[in-house]
Design an enzyme around this catalytic site. Structure first.
Site, mmCIF file in Angstrom:
data_model
loop_
_atom_site.group_PDB
_atom_site.id
_atom_site.type_symbol
_atom_site.label_atom_id
_atom_site.label_comp_id
_atom_site.label_asym_id
_atom_site.label_seq_id
_atom_site.Cartn_x
_atom_site.Cartn_y
_atom_site.Cartn_z
ATOM 1 N N ASP A 397 0.827 -1.211 0.000
ATOM 2 C CA ASP A 397 0.000 0.000 0.000
ATOM 3 C C ASP A 397 0.859 1.258 0.000
ATOM 4 O O ASP A 397 2.013 1.259 0.428
ATOM 5 C CB ASP A 397 -0.890 0.034 1.254
ATOM 6 C CG ASP A 397 -2.106 -0.867 1.125
ATOM 7 O OD1 ASP A 397 -2.175 -1.634 0.146
ATOM 8 O OD2 ASP A 397 -2.975 -0.817 2.015
ATOM 9 N N HIS A 555 3.964 -2.247 3.078
ATOM 10 C CA HIS A 555 3.919 -0.873 2.548
ATOM 11 C C HIS A 555 5.185 -0.574 1.755
ATOM 12 O O HIS A 555 6.296 -0.849 2.227
ATOM 13 C CB HIS A 555 3.768 0.136 3.689
ATOM 14 C CG HIS A 555 2.448 0.072 4.380
ATOM 15 N ND1 HIS A 555 2.174 -0.879 5.346
ATOM 16 C CD2 HIS A 555 1.323 0.811 4.242
ATOM 17 C CE1 HIS A 555 0.929 -0.710 5.773
ATOM 18 N NE2 HIS A 555 0.387 0.305 5.119
#
Length: 676
Positions: A397, A555
């Site tokens: 993400d 991430h």
């Protein structure tokens, strides 16, 4: 007229009323409890979170953390007073015998009182609610002594409240009323979990118990806690239900809910295969009749057990109780619950909430004598799919990031592992080469909005704008569309409240497949690579038939990600060694990669080319603004340095100039005399 009405009506309406007090019991880390508290904050004087426990052989003090509750209270304009509840519960059961030994130890009990008082002072809270249960009868003197010690140790002005169960003769209500500021009388569980099925708080039983507590405690210190929940007795035991869960069970089983005029409680029964279910509820009709009894007895202190499980009509009851009015309970809102079915981290909303309707009949004394559910409310229904044994999907993400995304892609390329990148449009704007590299590697791109807002606080229009802007950008740079979506701040992908589900529904209606996750090592907190690796391993292996652990959240943007980069090769090697296979999210969702990222249609090519030009201009403008920003900073720094140098030079010049000339008298006077 009901047989229980004459038992208590008459002769008690003239009691002096105590100061009104409304209390809500809060369950930490329960989204429904938090949602209810948020909706009804203004109606409460006290919020009582069950965050403190005393348990174990060493009687350790445990304090649960609940950031959501803390933020809500801190940001509220008119927040209720917070009094944490202290319970003697551990590993899911009450530790009555162990607590009795603690209370009998004068040194240990005084130490506990001091610890609790220090906790209240440190957290700047308004007092405590003591909820020690399952205590042996012989421990009550020790409990009272402990409460006196605690009362003396608490900061000046703080309140001490203590709970006491209805229907248990061994509790010294009169003495509790002398030592505590408030006694919260739990007037429910006439028939309890584990016991025989029956009304949870029949009206005649309720009135008798409350009258006895009133005689022994008095109206100024008595608070009556009303239950608003249900019990489902069945062959395997008894389940506690929220009202919405009970209504959903009645709806799904086509079981009509009956209002029992003899007890004032509602219930229903049905068979599920060979198992017979008998369910009783304390709904808003029961709550209103109980409040009518309290009004007649002159009792104004009311508590709700518990926030998040209640009939929404309870709040109409409470408002009418405070205003001497009559509640309107006909319309039943369905807003606090979600029915989640299936296993997996691919989510689909299959039904939206529908409100319910009921018809009520009031008698001449304002009591509800009839209740009929015409339409039962139903919640959101969410279907989970995608559970696959020995398969895991890596997702990233908040990128792309020019520093960390290339390093992650290099590892994935070397290991021949696919991944899905949920990109933020604002971050992708200046890095089209990274988007194209993801696609060229056989990876997938999903939509993570343009500016990474919390969509729970966004309008439907803003949500669609966020989705469309990122969609057009990816189309312009890659020639492909996106069909996968994950909302920012999605937690562990179990949306249960309306503010979480509405953005997911908007994305689904726009043609996206909503992707959740269950494996979250919180790498964004940078807990060190070893911890990231161990957490992924632990969570993946914790999969159960009811909870899949197929989708891993990491991430590649949003901050410094060196620990994620360091952990990634070890995660891949570790899971491969255990027999796990890495697949793209689309495979878990039952989509081909071509369906997850379909090519842009030929009739849309002109619009895409225009978008390419627009995004190139925007990227150039952003780059130019960035350079201008750096130039402005550099000029500002240069100006500051120049001004500092000039100031220093000027100060040096002032030091070498002699002071104002003032000749001595011995030189001036003789010359003056000679001229004379």
């Amino acid at each position: 007229m009901h047989s229980w009405l004459p038992h208590w009506l008459g002769g008690q309406g003239g009691r002096a009323r105590a100061e009104p007090l409304s209390i809500g019991f809060y369950v930490p880390e329960d989204e429904r409890s938090l949602a209810s508290l948020r909706r009804h904050l203004k109606q409460l004087d006290w919020a009582v979170p069950a965050i403190v426990s005393v348990s174990g052989p060493d009687h350790a003090l445990h304090v649960a953390q609940d950031p959501g509750f803390d933020r809500l209270i801190a940001n509220a304009r008119h927040a209720p007073r917070v009094l944490p509840m202290v319970q003697n519960i551990g590993a899911g059961s009450w530790e009555g015998a162990s607590t009795a030994r603690l209370l009998a130890d004068r040194v240990a009990s005084r130490s506990l009182a001091a610890q609790l008082a220090a906790l209240v002072a440190r957290r700047n809270q308004a007092g405590l609610v003591m909820d020690f249960e399952a205590l042996p009868p012989g421990s009550m003197d020790d409990y009272l002594r402990f409460l006196r010690d605690l009362r003396a140790a608490l900061p000046r002005g703080d309140q001490l409240a203590v709970t006491a169960p209805a229907g248990e003769a061994g509790w010294p209500l009169r003495q509790l009323g002398h030592v505590a500021d408030r006694v919260i009388f739990m007037a429910y569980d006439q028939h309890w979990q584990g016991g025989q099925p029956g009304p949870i708080a029949a009206q005649d039983w309720f009135v008798e118990e409350v009258q006895d507590a009133l005689r022994r405690i008095g109206p100024d210190r008595l608070v009556v806690a009303l239950g608003s929940y249900g019990y489902d007795w069945h062959g395997q035991g008894t389940d506690a239900l929220s009202l919405e869960e009970a209504w959903l069970a009645a709806h799904d089983s086509d079981a009509p809910i009956q209002f029992d005029a003899g007890s004032g409680n509602a219930g229903f029964a049905y068979d599920e295969g060979s198992t017979h279910h008998q369910t009783w509820m304390l709904d808003a009709a029961t709550s209103w009749n109980e409040m009518q009894a309290l009004r007649h007895l002159g009792i104004t202190g009311v508590a709700l057990w518990r926030l998040g499980s209640e009939d929404p009509g309870f709040w109409s009851d409470l408002a009418s109780f405070r205003s001497d009015g009559r509640p309107d309970l006909r319309h039943i809102n369905s807003t606090l619950n979600t029915d989640v079915e299936g296993t997996g981290e691919i989510l689909r909303i299959t039904a939206t909430p529908s409100d319910g309707q009921r018809t009520l009949g009031f008698d001449g004394q304002g009591m509800i004598s009839r209740e009929r559910y015409d339409v039962l409310p139903t919640p959101y229904q969410v279907e989970r799919t995608g559970a696959q044994r020995r398969m895991v999907a890596l997702t990233f993400d908040d990128g792309p990031d020019p520093t960390w995304t290339p390093k992650i892609l290099a590892i994935l390329e070397q290991e021949h592992v696919p991944a899905t990148f949920f990109v933020v449009g604002e971050n992708a704007l200046e890095h089209p080469q990274l988007l194209r590299r993801i696609v060229a590697d056989g990876g997938e791109i999903g939509n993570h909005t343009y500016l990474h807002p919390n969509l729970a606080n966004a309008s439907a229009e803003q949500t669609l704008l966020e989705l469309n802007a990122t969609q057009r950008l990816v189309q312009a740079y890659t020639g492909r569309s996106m069909r996968l979506f994950r909302a920012p701040y999605f937690g562990d992908a179990e949306p249960t409240t309306a503010d979480e589900l509405l953005p997911a529904l908007a994305a689904q209606q726009a043609g996206y497949t909503v992707i959740g996750l269950h494996v979250d090592p919180n790498d964004w907190q940078r807990p060190q690579a070893d911890r990231i690796v161990s957490e992924v391993d632990r969570q993946v292996r914790a999969a159960t038939p009811d909870r899949s652990e197929n989708v891993i959240l990491l991430h590649d943007g949003g901050g410094e990600r060196s620990q994620t980069v360091a952990a990634l090769p070890r995660i891949i090697a570790n899971l491969r060694a255990q027999g796990y296979r890495f697949v793209p999210v689309s495979q878990l969702a039952g989509l081909s990669q071509a369906e997850a990222m379909p090519p842009v249609r030929a009739d849309d090519l002109l619009a895409v080319r225009i978008d390419v030009a627009i995004f190139v201009v925007l990227a150039a403008a952003m780059a130019l603004l960035g350079w201008l920003f750096y130039v402005a900073i550099s000029l500002g720094i240069a100006r500051a340095v120049l001004m500092a140098a000039l100031a220093w030079f000027q100060s040096r010049r002032r030091r070498v100039v002699p002071p104002v000339f003032a000749p001595s008298v011995s030189v001036i006077i003789p010359a003056y005399n000679e001229e004379r």
